[in-house]
Design an enzyme around this catalytic site. Structure first.
Site: not given
Length: 484
Positions: A134, A164, A239
């Site tokens: 993402h 992911d 992230s």
């Protein structure tokens, strides 16, 4: 997308909903502000009580080794052009900008460039970097900032939305790397450090422990989830950053948080390093991830199901559908089997089985142990290659409806079983997971062909839950109903 505030990219969450950690903003977006300057009372021991010794150890040596291998990833993507008929008319432009307003009628005006921020981990000296899908998904350009203040254009080697994860590559050599540790060896209570660039404040290290293993979050998609949960503070921008153990080994890639406020509350989730390494190796070698196929639909086991099926406990994965011609069918697996071991390891639940099968290469021969009718049986399965799931329609309804009755459902005879034609949303059937359109094919192991068959089977009064097999969207599922 789930109900509430969940979204990928810059994602917020409802209470107990998942949040991805990439920070996205458009030009002129508001700055992120963090509270500062707060103080807290210092606890003191009662008179005569000697407080425990305070640990004096420092993680500075570990941090010094880890931080050079954690990078900042900046991405840009341009939004689509707005159609001419959706733009402001010239008269409205002139009202705001005067006579110098651009004459834009009939033209397509570009939307602002969206900029995203994430983190990444250098895993090879020649520039391979592991991050989240993402973070780079849909990006037109990717740049990597190293801790030594060098910036490189990066190429996306491959992405895997199901886990992911993504791998990007920069043209560099002799880079510092992190040793990939064994996430299976991680224990709840182990000390961990999270490293990344939260909210673009710069490289940041936070500490905590492993709070849980094997976690799932309510993302509402079909992703592979086996998260390490930690209370180490992580926020947007973390992230793709590193979760390391006290030895400085990479044990996870930070990916999500749970929060009602879009900020850290001590519920962070990282993708285990063993899963990340498998995906990374596949992406580098092939540009995509090959996954094995067992050829079954599996589900978890509720206490009522365990009682109805005379199972000793709720551990394992219940086989609700066996695909025709699949490796499972060829090896002898059947609907109603409970898979208790896969490749020599215990299967705690359906999610764990799905993860380990997906982490196996196609063509591998694995031993599978099942519980069938109270007996333990063993099978050897040569796994196939996972492809797109098949879909089929429900059976056509053509019979008379039965009344909703005490279970709160109206039934109708169908070509392939008994169709749930109507549900009371507050009734027993709805509360136990039945949906309108479901086709009931078996009750307590016996095929049913009419609404009367189902009614007769449900009318027993022994207090035990009734085990049903239903067809939904081309798949079989086990459900239980208990009379109230």
């Amino acid at each position: 997308m789930t109900n509430g505030y969940f979204r990928k990219g810059a994602v917020a969450a409802i209470a107990a909903a998942a949040v991805s950690l990439a920070a996205w903003k458009t030009p002129q977006a508001s700055s992120y502000l963090l509270a500062a300057g707060s103080t807290a009372a210092v606890a003191t021991a009662p008179a005569g009580v000697v407080p425990p010794a305070v640990a004096s150890a420092s993680y500075a040596p570990v941090v010094e080794r880890v931080m050079p291998a954690v990078v900042t990833i900046r991405v840009e993507k341009r939004a689509s052009f707005a159609p001419a008929d959706q733009q402001m008319p010239d008269e409205l432009f002139r009202r705001f900008f005067g006579e110098q307003a651009p004459q834009q009628r009939g033209r397509r005006m570009p939307s602002p460039v969206e900029r995203g921020l994430g983190s990444g981990v250098i895993v090879a000296k020649d520039g391979y970097i592991l991050t989240n899908n993402h973070v780079v998904d849909g990006a037109d350009s990717v740049k990597v900032d190293l801790p030594d203040r060098r910036t490189f254009n990066a190429k996306v080697v491959g992405t895997d939305a199901a886990t992911d994860l993504a791998v990007v590559k920069i043209d560099a050599a002799g880079l510092p790397t992190l040793v990939v540790g064994d996430s299976d060896a991680v224990r709840v209570g182990d000390v961990v450090l999270a490293v990344g660039n939260p909210l673009n404040v710069g490289e940041t290290v936070t500490s905590g422990i492993i709070s849980a293993k094997g976690r799932q979050t309510p993302t509402g998609d079909d992703s592979y989830q086996d998260f390490l949960q930690t209370d180490a503070a992580i926020n947007h921008g973390n992230s793709g950053g590193a979760l390391v153990n006290a030895a400085g080994e990479l044990i996870g890639i930070n990916s999500q948080i749970l929060s009602p406020s879009d900020g850290n509350i001590g519920l962070g989730f990282a993708i285990p390093s063993n899963l990340a390494k498998h995906v990374m190796d596949e992406l580098v070698a092939n540009g995509s991830v090959r996954r094995a196929k067992l050829g079954v639909t599996i589900q978890g086991i509720s206490p009522d199901m365990a009682q109805a099926m005379n199972l000793p406990n709720t551990r394992g994965a219940l086989v609700s559908t066996v695909d025709a011609g699949s490796p499972a069918e060829k090896s002898g697996l059947k609907q109603g089997d409970v898979i208790t071991q896969y490749n020599g390891k215990d299967v705690p639940d359906n999610n764990q089985l799905r993860n380990v099968v997906g982490n196996t290469l196609p063509g591998t021969k694995v031993p599978v142990t099942v519980l069938r009718d109270g007996r333990t049986e063993h099978f050897d399965v040569t796994l196939g290659t996972l492809d797109a799931p098949k879909a089929s329609a429900h059976g056509r309804s053509n019979g008379e409806r039965s009344s909703e009755g005490r279970f709160g459902m109206a039934l109708q005879d169908g070509d392939k079983g008994v169709v749930v034609a109507q549900l009371d949303p507050n009734g027993v059937a709805a509360e136990n997971g039945l949906q309108e359109g479901d086709v009931i094919t078996k009750v307590d192991g016996k095929a049913v062909k009419s609404a009367v068959d189902v009614k007769d089977a449900l009318d027993r009064k022994d207090g035990k839950p009734t085990l049903m097999v239903i067809e939904r969207s081309g798949q079989s599922l086990f459900l239980t109903l208990r009379a109230q």
